[in-house]
Design an enzyme around this catalytic site. Structure first.
Site, PDB file in Angstrom:
ATOM      1  N   ARG A  92       0.795  -1.228   0.000  1.00 37.33           N
ATOM      2  CA  ARG A  92       0.000   0.000   0.000  1.00 37.33           C
ATOM      3  C   ARG A  92       0.826   1.275   0.000  1.00 37.33           C
ATOM      4  O   ARG A  92       0.534   2.211  -0.752  1.00 37.33           O
ATOM      5  CB  ARG A  92      -0.927   0.028   1.230  1.00 37.33           C
ATOM      6  N   THR A  93       1.832   1.329   0.842  1.00 34.55           N
ATOM      7  CA  THR A  93       2.539   2.603   0.980  1.00 34.55           C
ATOM      8  C   THR A  93       3.217   2.972  -0.338  1.00 34.55           C
ATOM      9  O   THR A  93       3.091   4.089  -0.835  1.00 34.55           O
ATOM     10  CB  THR A  93       3.548   2.538   2.144  1.00 34.55           C
TER      11      THR A  93
ATOM     12  N   ARG B 162      11.680   3.780   2.776  1.00 32.72           N
ATOM     13  CA  ARG B 162      11.300   2.829   3.840  1.00 32.72           C
ATOM     14  C   ARG B 162      12.527   1.980   4.122  1.00 32.72           C
ATOM     15  O   ARG B 162      13.143   1.451   3.186  1.00 32.72           O
ATOM     16  CB  ARG B 162      10.137   1.944   3.412  1.00 32.72           C
TER      17      ARG B 162
ATOM     18  N   LYS C 159      26.242  -4.315  -3.237  1.00 35.27           N
ATOM     19  CA  LYS C 159      27.699  -4.272  -3.447  1.00 35.27           C
ATOM     20  C   LYS C 159      28.417  -3.547  -2.320  1.00 35.27           C
ATOM     21  O   LYS C 159      29.610  -3.318  -2.385  1.00 35.27           O
ATOM     22  CB  LYS C 159      28.004  -3.531  -4.755  1.00 35.27           C
TER      23      LYS C 159
ATOM     24  N   HIS D 250       5.906   6.101  11.278  1.00 29.83           N
ATOM     25  CA  HIS D 250       5.284   5.942   9.958  1.00 29.83           C
ATOM     26  C   HIS D 250       4.314   7.120   9.797  1.00 29.83           C
ATOM     27  O   HIS D 250       3.099   6.955   9.802  1.00 29.83           O
ATOM     28  CB  HIS D 250       4.575   4.598   9.905  1.00 29.83           C
TER      29      HIS D 250
HETATM   30  C1  NCD Z   1       2.416  -1.089   8.107  1.00 26.28           C
HETATM   31  C2  NCD Z   1       3.905  -0.872   8.154  1.00 26.28           C
HETATM   32  O1  NCD Z   1       4.616  -1.099   7.182  1.00 26.28           O
HETATM   33  O2  NCD Z   1       4.337  -0.430   9.218  1.00 26.28           O
HETATM   34  N1  NCD Z   1       1.909  -1.225   6.815  1.00 26.28           N
HETATM   35  C3  NCD Z   1       1.552  -0.110   6.109  1.00 26.28           C
HETATM   36  O3  NCD Z   1       2.366   0.721   5.793  1.00 26.28           O
HETATM   37  N2  NCD Z   1       0.270   0.040   5.785  1.00 26.28           N
HETATM   38  C4  NCD Z   1       1.906  -2.093   9.057  1.00 26.28           C
HETATM   39  C5  NCD Z   1       2.497  -3.472   9.095  1.00 26.28           C
HETATM   40  O4  NCD Z   1       3.388  -3.836   8.348  1.00 26.28           O
HETATM   41  O5  NCD Z   1       2.009  -4.246   9.925  1.00 26.28           O
END
Ligand code: NCD
Length: 307
Positions: free
Chosen positions: A57-58, A107, A86, A135
Site C-alpha cells: 500500500r505505501t 522505507r 555491493k 510511519h
Molecule cells: C504497516 C507498516 O509497514 O508499518 N503497513 C503499512 O504501511 N500500511 C503495518 C504493518 O506492516 O504491519
C-alpha cells in the site's frame, strides 16, 4: 509554515495546525480529483521510491498519488537489486538518487534511516516507515479516515490493539492523537506494551488506559485500530511464538460493540481480523486504504511546492 522542501520524518516534527492543514489540502484534492480526474500540479516532477523493506500500500499509493498529480516515478522495491548489495552506503545511495529526482520516499528497517537520508539530501525526504520507530504518512491517512467517518476526532474513544511495542504505525498515531481531545485504550499482551517513553508523553496530554482485555474494552470504543504482530522485528522467535495469535477480532468478539464502532487496520492483516468482519458496517480498513492517495498527493504537492 513553508512546506516547500520540507522533510516528513516523524509525526513529532508536526504541530496540530500542520496536521490539520495537510488533511484540508487532501480533502480539497480528493474533491478536485472527483470533479476533474487526473491533475497536473506535479507535471515534470519526479518521485523516487526507495523501499528497503516490503510494501504494497505505501509504495503503490505514493506512486498512484504522484501519477494523479501528473508527475512521474522511479525507484526500487527491494534493496537486493541495487548497489546496496555491493556495499554502497545509504548516504551515497541518497546522494545519487537526488540527482535523478525531486522528492524521495524511503522505507528502511533501521530506526533513524529516514532522518539520516534527510540530512544528506537537499531535496525533501518522506519517511515511509523506519524500523519500529515512525510511519508519519500512515498516521496522516489514519486521521483523515477517522475525520471522514466521524466528521471529527475530538470526543472519540479510540482503542489501539495488538503489537504496540514494535508497530510503528501505532507509535506515530498515538503521538498525533494526543493533540486531540480523545480517550485512548492501549490493548496488548504484556510483552507488547507501548514503549514507556511514549506512554509518559501521552499521559501528560490525554487520558490513557493500558489493558490486555479486548472484549471488556470493545463496548467503550468508537474506533478500534488493529495491528499485526510484527514478527520480523522480534529479536527472538520464542518471544513471537508466545504472543502469536493473541487477539482475533471476529463477530463473536464484536457482539457487544457499539453499532457505530469503526475498525481500522494499516494492513497487511494476518489473522487479527477475521474476514467475516469485512462485510459488516464496522469495517473501515478498505476506505482507509483509499485515503492513502489524497493524503499522499497533499504531502507530495506541498513538499514539492506545487500546490
Ligand atoms: C504497516 C507498516 O509497514 O508499518 N503497513 C503499512 O504501511 N500500511 C503495518 C504493518 O506492516 O504491519
Amino acid at each position: 509554515m513553508n512546506w516547500k522542501g520540507r522533510d516528513v520524518i516523524s509525526i513529532r516534527d508536526f504541530s496540530k495546525s500542520d496536521i490539520e492543514f495537510v488533511l484540508k489540502v487532501a480533502e480539497r484534492l480528493e474533491e478536485e480529483l472527483k470533479e476533474k480526474g487526473p491533475l497536473e500540479y506535479a507535471r515534470g516532477k519526479i518521485l523516487a521510491t526507495l523501499f528497503f523493506e516490503p510494501s504494497t500500500r505505501t509504495r503503490l499509493s505514493f506512486e498512484s498519488a504522484m501519477h494523479r498529480l501528473g508527475g512521474s516515478v522511479i525507484g526500487f522495491s527491494s534493496a537486493s537489486s541495487t548497489s546496496v548489495k555491493k556495499g554502497e552506503s545509504l548516504a551515497d545511495t541518497i546522494k545519487t538518487v537526488e540527482q535523478y529526482s525531486d522528492v524521495i520516499i524511503i522505507r528502511h528497517p533501521m530506526e533513524g534511516a529516514a532522518r539520516l537520508a534527510a540530512e544528506v539530501a537537499e531535496i525533501p525526504v518522506i519517511n515511509a516507515g523506519d524500523g519500529s520507530n515512525q510511519h508519519p504518512t500512515q498516521t496522516l491517512l489514519d486521521l483523515y479516515t477517522i475525520k471522514h467517518a466521524f466528521g471529527r476526532i475530538d470526543g472519540l474513544t479510540i482503542g489501539l490493539l495488538g503489537d504496540l511495542k514494535y508497530g510503528r504505525t501505532v507509535h506515530s498515531l498515538a503521538e498525533a492523537l494526543a493533540f486531540y481531545d480523545v480517550e485512548l485504550y492501549l490493548i496488548s499482551p504484556e510483552l507488547l506494551r507501548m514503549p514507556r517513553h511514549i506512554i509518559e508523553e501521552l499521559r501528560e496530554k490525554i487520558t490513557i488506559h493500558e489493558t490486555t482485555d479486548l472484549e471488556g474494552t470493545i463496548p467503550k470504543l468508537d474506533v478500534l485500530y488493529v495491528t499485526r504482530i510484527q514478527r520480523e522485528r522480534f529479536p527472538d522467535e520464542e518471544e513471537y511464538l508466545r504472543v502469536k495469535g493473541s487477539y482475533q477480532v471476529n463477530l463473536e468478539v464484536l457482539k457487544n460493540a457499539k453499532e457505530s464502532l469503526r475498525i481500522m487496520h494499516p494492513l497487511p492483516r494476518v489473522d487479527e481480523i477475521h474476514p467475516e468482519v469485512d462485510r459488516t458496517e464496522h469495517a473501515l480498513y478498505f476506505r482507509q486504504v483509499f485515503s492513502g492517495v489524497p493524503v499522499r498527493m497533499a504531502l507530495l504537492g506541498l513538499t514539492l511546492g506545487v500546490l
